[in-house]
Design a protein around this motif. Structure first.
Motif, PDB file in Angstrom:
ATOM      1  N   LEU A  19     -13.092   2.300 -13.436  1.00  0.00           N
ATOM      2  CA  LEU A  19     -11.768   2.112 -13.996  1.00  0.00           C
ATOM      3  C   LEU A  19     -11.066   3.442 -14.190  1.00  0.00           C
ATOM      4  O   LEU A  19      -9.893   3.604 -13.812  1.00  0.00           O
ATOM      5  CB  LEU A  19     -11.901   1.388 -15.333  1.00  0.00           C
ATOM      6  CG  LEU A  19     -10.623   0.846 -15.943  1.00  0.00           C
ATOM      7  CD1 LEU A  19     -10.050  -0.222 -15.024  1.00  0.00           C
ATOM      8  CD2 LEU A  19     -10.882   0.286 -17.314  1.00  0.00           C
ATOM      9  N   VAL A  21     -11.662   6.196 -12.631  1.00  0.00           N
ATOM     10  CA  VAL A  21     -11.289   6.734 -11.314  1.00  0.00           C
ATOM     11  C   VAL A  21      -9.994   6.100 -10.832  1.00  0.00           C
ATOM     12  O   VAL A  21      -9.069   6.762 -10.382  1.00  0.00           O
ATOM     13  CB  VAL A  21     -12.451   6.500 -10.303  1.00  0.00           C
ATOM     14  CG1 VAL A  21     -11.978   6.758  -8.875  1.00  0.00           C
ATOM     15  CG2 VAL A  21     -13.619   7.422 -10.616  1.00  0.00           C
ATOM     16  N   MET A  22      -9.910   4.778 -10.942  1.00  0.00           N
ATOM     17  CA  MET A  22      -8.723   4.072 -10.466  1.00  0.00           C
ATOM     18  C   MET A  22      -7.462   4.534 -11.185  1.00  0.00           C
ATOM     19  O   MET A  22      -6.405   4.664 -10.605  1.00  0.00           O
ATOM     20  CB  MET A  22      -8.897   2.570 -10.726  1.00  0.00           C
ATOM     21  CG  MET A  22      -9.389   1.810  -9.542  1.00  0.00           C
ATOM     22  SD  MET A  22      -9.638   0.105 -10.013  1.00  0.00           S
ATOM     23  CE  MET A  22      -7.993  -0.440 -10.191  1.00  0.00           C
ATOM     24  N   ILE A  23      -7.597   4.759 -12.490  1.00  0.00           N
ATOM     25  CA  ILE A  23      -6.411   5.094 -13.258  1.00  0.00           C
ATOM     26  C   ILE A  23      -6.074   6.576 -13.136  1.00  0.00           C
ATOM     27  O   ILE A  23      -4.918   6.949 -12.990  1.00  0.00           O
ATOM     28  CB  ILE A  23      -6.617   4.710 -14.729  1.00  0.00           C
ATOM     29  CG1 ILE A  23      -6.620   3.189 -14.864  1.00  0.00           C
ATOM     30  CG2 ILE A  23      -5.525   5.275 -15.625  1.00  0.00           C
ATOM     31  CD1 ILE A  23      -7.094   2.695 -16.185  1.00  0.00           C
ATOM     32  N   ALA A  24      -7.104   7.416 -13.145  1.00  0.00           N
ATOM     33  CA  ALA A  24      -6.835   8.838 -13.285  1.00  0.00           C
ATOM     34  C   ALA A  24      -6.621   9.548 -11.959  1.00  0.00           C
ATOM     35  O   ALA A  24      -5.782  10.432 -11.862  1.00  0.00           O
ATOM     36  CB  ALA A  24      -7.987   9.496 -14.047  1.00  0.00           C
ATOM     37  N   ARG A  25      -7.393   9.185 -10.949  1.00  0.00           N
ATOM     38  CA  ARG A  25      -7.278   9.924  -9.676  1.00  0.00           C
ATOM     39  C   ARG A  25      -6.029   9.542  -8.939  1.00  0.00           C
ATOM     40  O   ARG A  25      -5.573   8.410  -8.990  1.00  0.00           O
ATOM     41  CB  ARG A  25      -8.515   9.644  -8.794  1.00  0.00           C
ATOM     42  CG  ARG A  25      -9.854  10.184  -9.342  1.00  0.00           C
ATOM     43  CD  ARG A  25      -9.814  11.709  -9.392  1.00  0.00           C
ATOM     44  NE  ARG A  25      -9.676  12.274  -8.082  1.00  0.00           N
ATOM     45  CZ  ARG A  25     -10.711  12.630  -7.300  1.00  0.00           C
ATOM     46  NH1 ARG A  25     -11.944  12.465  -7.705  1.00  0.00           N
ATOM     47  NH2 ARG A  25     -10.507  13.186  -6.113  1.00  0.00           N
ATOM     48  N   LYS A  26      -5.459  10.584  -8.202  1.00  0.00           N
ATOM     49  CA  LYS A  26      -4.240  10.296  -7.465  1.00  0.00           C
ATOM     50  C   LYS A  26      -4.488  10.076  -5.990  1.00  0.00           C
ATOM     51  O   LYS A  26      -3.583   9.745  -5.232  1.00  0.00           O
ATOM     52  CB  LYS A  26      -3.234  11.457  -7.632  1.00  0.00           C
ATOM     53  CG  LYS A  26      -2.775  11.657  -9.076  1.00  0.00           C
ATOM     54  CD  LYS A  26      -1.874  10.498  -9.528  1.00  0.00           C
ATOM     55  CE  LYS A  26      -1.464  10.691 -10.992  1.00  0.00           C
ATOM     56  NZ  LYS A  26      -0.743   9.529 -11.511  1.00  0.00           N
ATOM     57  N   ILE A  31      -9.361   6.010  -5.304  1.00  0.00           N
ATOM     58  CA  ILE A  31      -9.090   4.753  -5.995  1.00  0.00           C
ATOM     59  C   ILE A  31      -9.892   3.627  -5.359  1.00  0.00           C
ATOM     60  O   ILE A  31     -10.476   2.773  -6.047  1.00  0.00           O
ATOM     61  CB  ILE A  31      -7.596   4.467  -5.985  1.00  0.00           C
ATOM     62  CG1 ILE A  31      -6.873   5.450  -6.910  1.00  0.00           C
ATOM     63  CG2 ILE A  31      -7.295   3.035  -6.449  1.00  0.00           C
ATOM     64  CD1 ILE A  31      -5.402   5.423  -6.813  1.00  0.00           C
ATOM     65  N   ILE A  93      -1.044   8.805  -4.437  1.00  0.00           N
ATOM     66  CA  ILE A  93      -0.709   7.463  -4.860  1.00  0.00           C
ATOM     67  C   ILE A  93       0.731   7.358  -5.379  1.00  0.00           C
ATOM     68  O   ILE A  93       1.381   6.345  -5.223  1.00  0.00           O
ATOM     69  CB  ILE A  93      -1.715   6.970  -5.934  1.00  0.00           C
ATOM     70  CG1 ILE A  93      -1.499   5.475  -6.247  1.00  0.00           C
ATOM     71  CG2 ILE A  93      -1.580   7.755  -7.229  1.00  0.00           C
ATOM     72  CD1 ILE A  93      -1.930   4.576  -5.188  1.00  0.00           C
ATOM     73  N   ALA A  96       3.459   6.070  -3.149  1.00  0.00           N
ATOM     74  CA  ALA A  96       3.508   4.639  -2.756  1.00  0.00           C
ATOM     75  C   ALA A  96       4.372   3.862  -3.743  1.00  0.00           C
ATOM     76  O   ALA A  96       3.895   3.154  -4.607  1.00  0.00           O
ATOM     77  CB  ALA A  96       2.093   4.065  -2.696  1.00  0.00           C
ATOM     78  N   THR A  97       5.695   4.068  -3.634  1.00  0.00           N
ATOM     79  CA  THR A  97       6.592   3.406  -4.608  1.00  0.00           C
ATOM     80  C   THR A  97       7.582   2.463  -3.917  1.00  0.00           C
ATOM     81  O   THR A  97       8.640   2.173  -4.424  1.00  0.00           O
ATOM     82  CB  THR A  97       7.378   4.463  -5.372  1.00  0.00           C
ATOM     83  OG1 THR A  97       8.055   5.295  -4.424  1.00  0.00           O
ATOM     84  CG2 THR A  97       6.482   5.325  -6.236  1.00  0.00           C
ATOM     85  N   LEU A  99       7.458  -0.666  -3.543  1.00  0.00           N
ATOM     86  CA  LEU A  99       7.620  -1.959  -4.208  1.00  0.00           C
ATOM     87  C   LEU A  99       8.355  -1.850  -5.536  1.00  0.00           C
ATOM     88  O   LEU A  99       8.441  -2.785  -6.284  1.00  0.00           O
ATOM     89  CB  LEU A  99       6.236  -2.583  -4.460  1.00  0.00           C
ATOM     90  CG  LEU A  99       5.550  -3.089  -3.198  1.00  0.00           C
ATOM     91  CD1 LEU A  99       4.173  -3.618  -3.555  1.00  0.00           C
ATOM     92  CD2 LEU A  99       6.350  -4.162  -2.522  1.00  0.00           C
ATOM     93  N   ARG A 100       8.906  -0.655  -5.753  1.00  0.00           N
ATOM     94  CA  ARG A 100       9.574  -0.433  -7.029  1.00  0.00           C
ATOM     95  C   ARG A 100      10.833  -1.285  -7.160  1.00  0.00           C
ATOM     96  O   ARG A 100      11.508  -1.597  -6.196  1.00  0.00           O
ATOM     97  CB  ARG A 100       9.945   1.044  -7.088  1.00  0.00           C
ATOM     98  CG  ARG A 100      10.398   1.481  -8.443  1.00  0.00           C
ATOM     99  CD  ARG A 100      10.614   2.965  -8.337  1.00  0.00           C
ATOM    100  NE  ARG A 100      11.339   3.413  -9.504  1.00  0.00           N
ATOM    101  CZ  ARG A 100      11.648   4.674  -9.692  1.00  0.00           C
ATOM    102  NH1 ARG A 100      11.304   5.565  -8.787  1.00  0.00           N
ATOM    103  NH2 ARG A 100      12.296   5.052 -10.759  1.00  0.00           N
ATOM    104  N   ASN A 101      11.173  -1.593  -8.407  1.00  0.00           N
ATOM    105  CA  ASN A 101      12.352  -2.407  -8.723  1.00  0.00           C
ATOM    106  C   ASN A 101      12.273  -3.783  -8.068  1.00  0.00           C
ATOM    107  O   ASN A 101      12.855  -4.026  -7.071  1.00  0.00           O
ATOM    108  CB  ASN A 101      13.634  -1.708  -8.342  1.00  0.00           C
ATOM    109  CG  ASN A 101      13.887  -0.522  -9.238  1.00  0.00           C
ATOM    110  OD1 ASN A 101      13.302  -0.441 -10.339  1.00  0.00           O
ATOM    111  ND2 ASN A 101      14.669   0.432  -8.776  1.00  0.00           N
TER     112      ASN A 101
END
Lengths: 101, 719
Positions: A19, A21-26, A31, A93, A96-97, A99-101
């Motif tokens: 978890l 790793v998934m949250i902290a690593r970029k 991930i 990471i 990868a935006t 899907l924003r908004n």
């Protein structure tokens, strides 16, 4: 005899590491690795419970399925990473935006 | 003979289709479609003839045919409201049908000659066809409602025919007057129909007769008077309007503004006959309502009053118009005194000779283009056929023996004499026979005055006389007159030469008219009521009465069983009316041929003036009733309408609406638009702000949210 609690502690450690790793690593690949860790934590849980609580092979079979699904998922995830790299020339990471908004 | 809709309806439908076709494409047809109308009515006549011989052949008084079909049904729950239409044929209908179609055929035929150079030739036949078909429909009707429909249709036709020469202002006014005056009676008629409906639950004649026999009318009251009296009075008001009885007689003299053949149709075959026909049909109601004295009195006043007015008329058609009113008065006397058979016979005989008189008058007018009698004279040499026809009809109307008018009028007068003098009633009612006999004297006098002024003596206006061509026999000009003339003879109707019991012709065993026509016996209709969709067909043959000639009129008034009294009354009556007829003729002869008696206009100046003004009835109605009462009333109503109704109700309502509109607009603007529509947008926008923060596109943020959510879920489950 190794107790159920030991298994669960290992599983929790694995899960938390995944978890974090998934949250902290970029790095997207990292991930993915974190996801693998979480899946493995879950699989370990299945096996542990299967051994100590139900006493049959259901949990083992589930663990095998999880390994297969994890492999497939890793393949798909890596393919996405490759395409993403081709598109953005990076695997950071925060890029990868779409899907924003 | 089988009676189906197919064998009865064509009588009505042929003239009706002739009307429809002529109305729409008559202009494009050769001769403007007059042949269509004539042929249609002639075919109707043939159908009527078939029915007539079938009915008279059975010689059964109780024979009637009643076909009913449902017209519309507004019943709801227990409230029954069904309206049926139907056909009712009995002996009276059969005779009436023959008369209407026969006389109308001859009038149609005559019209092709009389109207041939009229610019609206085609339109005349349109109206005449509709008029005739409406009358046929009325005669065939089995209920008061369809009678009323055809009744109004005839009112419309008379309106258009009287106003046929609408370029003349007088004709337009006369048509309005006729329509409005008959309308005054029609309102009552409609009221009567409603009153009957309320009791009987139907307006079919059969049901009404049955209801009377059941005594349904007995204890019903309306406005403090018996319901039968009320309904009978209202229906009789319809007759008063349509048959031009006192006090609604004012329209008929003006109705002569129309073309003469149409006058013949109105005065003889259709319109005025419809009124008397209706009161004969509803005769049991009149008896149940105890209206017979009232009816007899109205008839007597009309018969005498109109005869006196006819004395001073100089217009040829005006004399005939007033004689029509007078003769209708006799029919109404007949209804009133219970002389059912004779009243109907007078209706038929009068239709024949009055149609002939009007057609003859038309022939005279067409030949000399003048209808003021003082300018005519000596025309019998120029117009021999017209003279012959008119002379026979005049003899008939004057009541000279051997002619039809004598037979029927004498019977009415004989019955009236018995009713007023011998039947043991209050002596006041002697006024009816007295006025009747006086009117008969005047009738003989004024009719012969007219004849003498037109056809005898020296021509008073040589210019007119010389321009009149000598009359030649013509298929459509004087043949109809001569055919009608044949039927002015009395033996056609009574089987004997004089109407009395001697002088039988062609081996007549019985008097067909006497046996076939009698007042409806209401008892025989009991139990036949409300048979919907049925075809009641009774053929009960009655025994031929032995003493057929005993009392000839079918009298059904008070003391009807006093046969000896009736017989003697009829003997006195017959002798009296013969004396009276001849003395009237003789007086006219002395005055207008020999000149030995001076016309009495100078002696009775006031009277003459009153008569010339028709007893001031027109002045009364126009001057007092309309000017003094109706117009102020109208003004009051109009000021109510403008001042109160318009101002408060209409304008006030507008104000209320405006306020309501404002409130509604505020609601729309504030609640719906601002809160509802815009508020939704604002709310969505707010959510958008929140969601935008959450949906950052940072995947790891999603992970955190996911984990926190899962963790809180697990946490809450564990708790």
């Amino acid at each position: 005899m190794i107790s159920l609690a030991s298994y669960l502690i290992i599983s929790i450690i694995l899960f938390v590491i995944g978890l974090m790793v998934m949250i902290a690593r970029k790095n997207i690949v990292a991930i993915l690795l974190g996801i693998e860790l979480i899946l493995n934590a879950a699989a370990l849980n299945f096996v542990a419970y299967s051994k100590f609580v139900t006493n049959n092979l259901d949990g083992h079979i589930f663990a095998l399925f999880i390994i297969v699904v994890a492999a497939a998922e890793a393949a798909v995830g890596l393919a996405i990473v490759i395409r993403f790299f081709q598109l953005k020339e990076t695997i950071h990471i925060d890029e990868a935006t779409q899907l924003r908004n | 003979m089988e009676y189906t809709i197919g064998s009865i309806a064509p009588i009505f439908l042929f003239p009706f289709f002739a009307f429809v076709i002529n109305a729409f494409i008559g202009r494009k047809l050769p001769r403007h479609g007059d042949w269509l109308s004539v042929i249609a009515i002639f075919i109707s006549f043939l159908f009527a003839l078939r029915i007539f011989f079938d009915f008279t052949g059975t010689f059964a008084t109780d024979y009637y045919i009643h076909k009913v079909f449902n017209w519309f049904d507004l019943s709801a729950g227990t409230q029954v409201f069904k309206v049926n239409m139907g056909i009712y044929i009995d002996n009276m209908t059969a005779v009436m049908l023959l008369m209407v179609t026969g006389v109308a055929t001859l009038i149609h035929l005559f019209s092709t000659w009389y109207m041939h150079d009229d610019p609206r030739y085609g339109r005349f036949f349109v109206y005449v066809s509709l008029f005739t078909s409406a009358m046929i429909g009325l005669v065939l009707s089995d209920n008061l409602l369809s009678v009323f429909i055809f009744w109004e249709l005839m009112g419309f036709c008379s309106y258009s025919l009287i106003g046929f020469y609408y370029e003349k202002e007088k004709a337009g006014n006369a048509s309005l007057k006729a329509f409005m005056t008959t309308r005054a009676g029609d309102v009552f008629f409609l009221l009567g129909i409603v009153a009957i409906w309320q009791v009987v639950g139907s307006v079919s004649f059969v049901d009404i007769y049955a209801a009377i026999a059941d005594g349904k009318f007995a204890n019903q009251q309306v406005l403090g008077i018996g319901l039968a009296t009320f309904a009978g009075f209202c229906v009789f008001m319809g007759t008063i309007g349509k048959s031009a009885q006192f006090p609604l007689q004012v329209w008929l003299p003006d109705a002569m503004m129309g073309p003469t053949p149409c006058s013949a149709l109105i005065h003889a075959a259709t319109m005025v006959a419809a009124g008397v026909y209706l009161s004969l049909r509803t005769y049991p109601l009149m008896v149940a309502g105890d209206l017979t004295h009232f009816i007899a009195l109205i008839g007597a006043i009309t018969a005498f009053g109109a005869a006196t007015i006819a004395l001073v008329q100089t217009d040829l058609k005006a004399v005939l118009a007033f004689s029509t009113i007078s003769q209708l008065g006799y029919m109404v006397i007949g209804v009133g005194v219970g002389s059912y058979n004779a009243a109907f016979m007078h209706l038929i005989t009068h239709a024949v000779f009055k149609a002939c008189l009007f057609l003859s008058a038309g022939s005279v007018i067409h030949s000399v283009h003048e209808q003021e009698m003082p300018r005519l004279g000596g025309l019998r040499k120029k117009l021999p056929f017209t003279f012959l026809a008119m002379m026979c009809c005049t003899l008939a109307i004057a009541g000279v023996p051997f002619f039809a008018g004598f037979v029927s009028k004498d019977r009415i007068l004989g019955d009236a004499l018995f009713w007023g003098v011998f039947a043991g009633q209050n002596k006041v009612w002697m006024i009816v026979p007295i006025l009747g006999f006086a009117g008969a004297f005047l009738t003989a006098f004024y009719m012969f005055r007219m004849m003498f002024l037109i056809f005898f003596g020296k021509p008073r206006d040589h210019h007119l006389y010389d321009h009149c061509h000598h009359e030649h026999i013509g298929f459509n000009s004087n043949v109809p007159l001569l055919i009608l003339t044949v039927f002015t003879l009395g033996f056609w109707y009574c089987g004997t030469l004089t109407g009395q019991s001697f002088g039988k012709v062609f081996g007549a065993k019985t008097e067909w008219f006497k046996i076939l026509i009698e007042a409806p016996k209401v008892e025989k209709f009991v139990g036949r009521s409300n048979q919907e969709f049925s075809s009641v067909d009774t053929r009960i043959k009655t025994e031929l009465p032995k003493a057929v000639y005993h009392h000839q009129s079918g009298y059904s008034g008070p003391s009807a069983n006093n046969e000896h009294g009736l017989h003697s009354a009829h003997t006195y009556g017959a002798i009296g009316s013969i004396i009276i007829a001849f003395s009237g003729i003789f007086l006219a002869f002395l005055m207008y041929i020999k000149g030995s008696v001076k016309p009495m206009a100078d002696t009775f100046k006031g009277w003459t003036k009153a008569l010339q003004n028709r007893y001031y009835f027109d002045d009364l109605y126009v001057g007092v009733l309309i000017q003094k009462a109706m117009i102020p009333f109208n003004r009051a109503l109009s000021s109510f309408d403008m001042g109160i109704y318009d101002r408060f109700a209409i304008d006030g309502w507008a104000k209320v609406n405006r306020v309501a509109f404002k409130a509604s607009r505020w609601f729309d603007d504030v609640i719906v638009d601002a809160v509802g529509v815009d508020g939704t947008g604002v709310a969505v926008n707010l959510f958008n702000l929140v969601l935008r923060i959450v949906q950052s596109g940072k995947i790891q943020f999603y992970f955190i949210v996911l984990v926190i959510t899962l963790a809180s879920y697990v946490w809450s489950v564990n708790l």
